[in-house]
Design a protein around this motif. Structure first.
Motif, PDB file in Angstrom:
ATOM      1  N   ARG A 134      84.970  22.911  32.043  1.00  0.00           N
ATOM      2  CA  ARG A 134      85.430  24.293  32.042  1.00  0.00           C
ATOM      3  C   ARG A 134      84.232  25.192  32.241  1.00  0.00           C
ATOM      4  N   GLY A 135      84.478  26.484  32.452  1.00  0.00           N
ATOM      5  CA  GLY A 135      83.370  27.399  32.649  1.00  0.00           C
ATOM      6  C   GLY A 135      82.582  27.622  31.374  1.00  0.00           C
ATOM      7  N   PHE A 136      81.382  28.153  31.535  1.00  0.00           N
ATOM      8  CA  PHE A 136      80.519  28.393  30.382  1.00  0.00           C
ATOM      9  C   PHE A 136      80.901  29.679  29.668  1.00  0.00           C
ATOM     10  N   VAL A 137      81.037  29.589  28.360  1.00  0.00           N
ATOM     11  CA  VAL A 137      81.255  30.762  27.526  1.00  0.00           C
ATOM     12  C   VAL A 137      79.905  31.388  27.179  1.00  0.00           C
ATOM     13  N   MET A 138      78.953  30.544  26.809  1.00  0.00           N
ATOM     14  CA  MET A 138      77.586  31.004  26.528  1.00  0.00           C
ATOM     15  C   MET A 138      76.737  30.815  27.773  1.00  0.00           C
ATOM     16  N   THR A 139      76.129  31.883  28.244  1.00  0.00           N
ATOM     17  CA  THR A 139      75.235  31.783  29.406  1.00  0.00           C
ATOM     18  C   THR A 139      73.773  31.932  28.999  1.00  0.00           C
ATOM     19  N   GLY A 140      73.537  32.166  27.722  1.00  0.00           N
ATOM     20  CA  GLY A 140      72.185  32.254  27.193  1.00  0.00           C
ATOM     21  C   GLY A 140      72.171  31.787  25.754  1.00  0.00           C
ATOM     22  N   LEU A 141      70.997  31.490  25.250  1.00  0.00           N
ATOM     23  CA  LEU A 141      70.876  31.017  23.879  1.00  0.00           C
ATOM     24  C   LEU A 141      70.905  32.167  22.888  1.00  0.00           C
ATOM     25  N   MET A 142      71.269  31.856  21.659  1.00  0.00           N
ATOM     26  CA  MET A 142      71.275  32.873  20.622  1.00  0.00           C
ATOM     27  C   MET A 142      69.849  33.228  20.209  1.00  0.00           C
ATOM     28  N   THR A 143      69.714  34.391  19.626  1.00  0.00           N
ATOM     29  CA  THR A 143      68.438  34.855  19.088  1.00  0.00           C
ATOM     30  C   THR A 143      68.522  34.828  17.573  1.00  0.00           C
ATOM     31  N   GLY A 144      67.489  34.317  16.920  1.00  0.00           N
ATOM     32  CA  GLY A 144      67.476  34.248  15.471  1.00  0.00           C
ATOM     33  C   GLY A 144      68.129  32.978  14.954  1.00  0.00           C
ATOM     34  N   LEU A 145      68.473  33.004  13.674  1.00  0.00           N
ATOM     35  CA  LEU A 145      69.095  31.866  13.010  1.00  0.00           C
ATOM     36  C   LEU A 145      70.605  32.024  12.981  1.00  0.00           C
ATOM     37  N   THR A 146      71.297  30.915  12.817  1.00  0.00           N
ATOM     38  CA  THR A 146      72.747  30.947  12.750  1.00  0.00           C
ATOM     39  C   THR A 146      73.242  31.884  11.655  1.00  0.00           C
ATOM     40  N   LEU A 147      74.389  32.490  11.897  1.00  0.00           N
ATOM     41  CA  LEU A 147      75.021  33.366  10.923  1.00  0.00           C
ATOM     42  C   LEU A 147      76.013  32.623  10.039  1.00  0.00           C
ATOM     43  N   ALA A 148      76.213  31.331  10.309  1.00  0.00           N
ATOM     44  CA  ALA A 148      77.323  30.605   9.710  1.00  0.00           C
ATOM     45  C   ALA A 148      76.981  29.848   8.430  1.00  0.00           C
ATOM     46  N   THR A 149      75.772  29.985   7.932  1.00  0.00           N
ATOM     47  CA  THR A 149      75.425  29.296   6.693  1.00  0.00           C
ATOM     48  C   THR A 149      74.383  30.106   5.938  1.00  0.00           C
ATOM     49  N   THR A 150      74.250  29.820   4.670  1.00  0.00           N
ATOM     50  CA  THR A 150      73.253  30.505   3.840  1.00  0.00           C
ATOM     51  C   THR A 150      71.850  30.190   4.332  1.00  0.00           C
ATOM     52  N   ARG A 151      71.016  31.225   4.429  1.00  0.00           N
ATOM     53  CA  ARG A 151      69.661  31.049   4.938  1.00  0.00           C
ATOM     54  C   ARG A 151      68.645  31.473   3.878  1.00  0.00           C
ATOM     55  N   VAL A 152      67.515  30.789   3.886  1.00  0.00           N
ATOM     56  CA  VAL A 152      66.403  31.139   3.000  1.00  0.00           C
ATOM     57  C   VAL A 152      65.221  31.449   3.904  1.00  0.00           C
ATOM     58  N   GLU A 153      65.136  32.678   4.324  1.00  0.00           N
ATOM     59  CA  GLU A 153      64.180  33.073   5.352  1.00  0.00           C
ATOM     60  C   GLU A 153      62.722  32.813   4.949  1.00  0.00           C
ATOM     61  N   ALA A 154      62.422  32.933   3.659  1.00  0.00           N
ATOM     62  CA  ALA A 154      61.036  32.843   3.218  1.00  0.00           C
ATOM     63  C   ALA A 154      60.419  31.472   3.453  1.00  0.00           C
ATOM     64  N   GLN A 155      61.250  30.425   3.522  1.00  0.00           N
ATOM     65  CA  GLN A 155      60.702  29.073   3.667  1.00  0.00           C
ATOM     66  C   GLN A 155      60.750  28.568   5.109  1.00  0.00           C
ATOM     67  N   VAL A 156      61.216  29.399   6.030  1.00  0.00           N
ATOM     68  CA  VAL A 156      61.364  28.970   7.418  1.00  0.00           C
ATOM     69  C   VAL A 156      59.999  28.689   8.043  1.00  0.00           C
ATOM     70  N   ILE A 157      59.908  27.572   8.752  1.00  0.00           N
ATOM     71  CA  ILE A 157      58.680  27.189   9.445  1.00  0.00           C
ATOM     72  C   ILE A 157      58.641  27.873  10.808  1.00  0.00           C
ATOM     73  N   HIS A 158      57.508  28.480  11.132  1.00  0.00           N
ATOM     74  CA  HIS A 158      57.322  29.131  12.425  1.00  0.00           C
ATOM     75  C   HIS A 158      56.148  28.457  13.148  1.00  0.00           C
ATOM     76  N   THR A 159      56.431  27.825  14.266  1.00  0.00           N
ATOM     77  CA  THR A 159      55.408  27.139  15.052  1.00  0.00           C
ATOM     78  C   THR A 159      55.032  28.005  16.246  1.00  0.00           C
ATOM     79  N   ASP A 160      53.750  28.293  16.407  1.00  0.00           N
ATOM     80  CA  ASP A 160      53.328  29.175  17.487  1.00  0.00           C
ATOM     81  C   ASP A 160      53.290  28.427  18.827  1.00  0.00           C
ATOM     82  N   GLU A 161      52.937  29.142  19.872  1.00  0.00           N
ATOM     83  CA  GLU A 161      52.943  28.569  21.217  1.00  0.00           C
ATOM     84  C   GLU A 161      51.543  28.274  21.745  1.00  0.00           C
ATOM     85  N   THR A 162      50.563  28.241  20.881  1.00  0.00           N
ATOM     86  CA  THR A 162      49.206  27.918  21.309  1.00  0.00           C
ATOM     87  C   THR A 162      49.153  26.491  21.854  1.00  0.00           C
ATOM     88  N   GLY A 163      48.679  26.366  23.085  1.00  0.00           N
ATOM     89  CA  GLY A 163      48.530  25.060  23.696  1.00  0.00           C
ATOM     90  C   GLY A 163      49.792  24.470  24.285  1.00  0.00           C
TER      91      GLY A 163
END
Length: 299
Positions: free
Chosen positions: A29-58
């Motif tokens: 069937r055709g695509f409903v999503m044509t791009g990826l979401m931004t941020g974290l999912t809205l569908a579950t409890t999130r603990v933002e303070a412990q989220v790992i952020h990996t940079d793009e160096t290298g």
């Protein structure tokens, strides 16, 4: 959606190697999503303070489009800088889509030397970026995503990584979390070119339907590549007895499998954005995954 209505446009070549995972005729069937979401999912409890952020160096990282039979499929790709060829790891999402957690996993793998590709496998069935209810995602998206479609999209992602992202087609691995862990078992039974897989708390059971006709337990004796299973002893949805039964069945069939069961770890113990995160088990599992890929010809 039924399997008969959902597949008049799929070419015969797309069904090759999908025996047992599709009931023809089958359509896309055709695509409903044509791009990826931004941020974290809205569908579950999130603990933002412990989220790992990996940079793009290298590394090089960002959203891409992967050609498939019915249009460009959105995906996230991260890779080391340079021409390669680099080993390829397919990264399979949870039920929540390719959100920031999955993207960060790709960047972590790129830092480890891999081309990591995470296709948005639910892009045709619904826009999970806007959904806030887990049961709605399961009912309206996950249950309506045919396994054969997923297998074909993963094949297309592997081919794209080799042709367009500096990947080495001869060094292909796959890893996935939750629903993606189930997909790892299915894909290991599907793709003879796969070198190794790592399944993070993928369910072995579930309801069989015309478009999802086999469970992970059904195919575990047919896997064609070594698979490492990473599970939590405190996972209320996947009893340790089910893990041990799957392990014993695979070994009795002569398949190469290993399992790690982490004490006190619940379902989702690697998901650093959720309360279920258990850092010791998550880090130990990550190390085991990289060792597994190295030992079985992906690295």
């Amino acid at each position: 959606m039924d399997a008969t209505h959902d597949g008049q446009d799929l070419q015969a070549r797309d069904l090759q190697g999908l025996d047992g995972l599709v009931t023809p005729p089958f359509s896309r069937r055709g695509f409903v999503m044509t791009g990826l979401m931004t941020g974290l999912t809205l569908a579950t409890t999130r603990v933002e303070a412990q989220v790992i952020h990996t940079d793009e160096t290298g590394i090089e990282a960002g959203e891409v489009r992967i050609p498939v039979g019915d249009g460009p499929m959105p995906a996230y790709r991260a890779k080391p800088q340079g021409k390669g060829p680099f080993p390829v790891v397919l990264v399979v999402e949870e039920i929540f889509g390719v959100h920031d957690y999955i993207k960060d996993i790709c960047r972590r793998l790129a830092k480890a030397g891999y081309v990591a590709v995470a296709p948005e496998l639910f892009a045709r069935q619904g826009d999970v970026s806007k959904m806030t209810d887990v049961q709605e995602i399961v009912r309206e998206v996950v249950s309506k995503t045919p396994d054969a479609q997923v297998m074909g999209d993963l094949d297309a992602s592997a081919a794209w990584a080799a042709s367009e992202a500096g990947g080495d087609a001869g060094r292909l691995g796959i890893t996935g979390w939750c629903r993606g862990g189930r997909t790892v078992w299915l894909y290991a039974a599907h793709n003879a070119n796969l070198k190794a897989g790592v399944a993070w708390y993928g369910n072995f059971g579930g309801t069989r339907t015309p478009i999802q006709p086999r469970t992970a337990a059904d195919v575990i004796t047919e896997i064609r590549a070594p698979v490492l299973g990473l599970y939590g002893a405190a996972d209320s949805g996947i009893p340790v007895a089910d893990v041990e039964k799957a392990r014993d069945a695979a070994k009795a069939a002569g398949r190469t499998v290993e399992f790690e069961i982490y004490p006190d770890a619940p379902h989702g113990f690697h998901a650093d954005y959720r309360p279920s995160y258990r850092k010791p088990a998550a880090e130990a599992g990550w190390s085991r995954m990289l060792d597994w890929f190295k030992a079985h010809g992906v690295a």
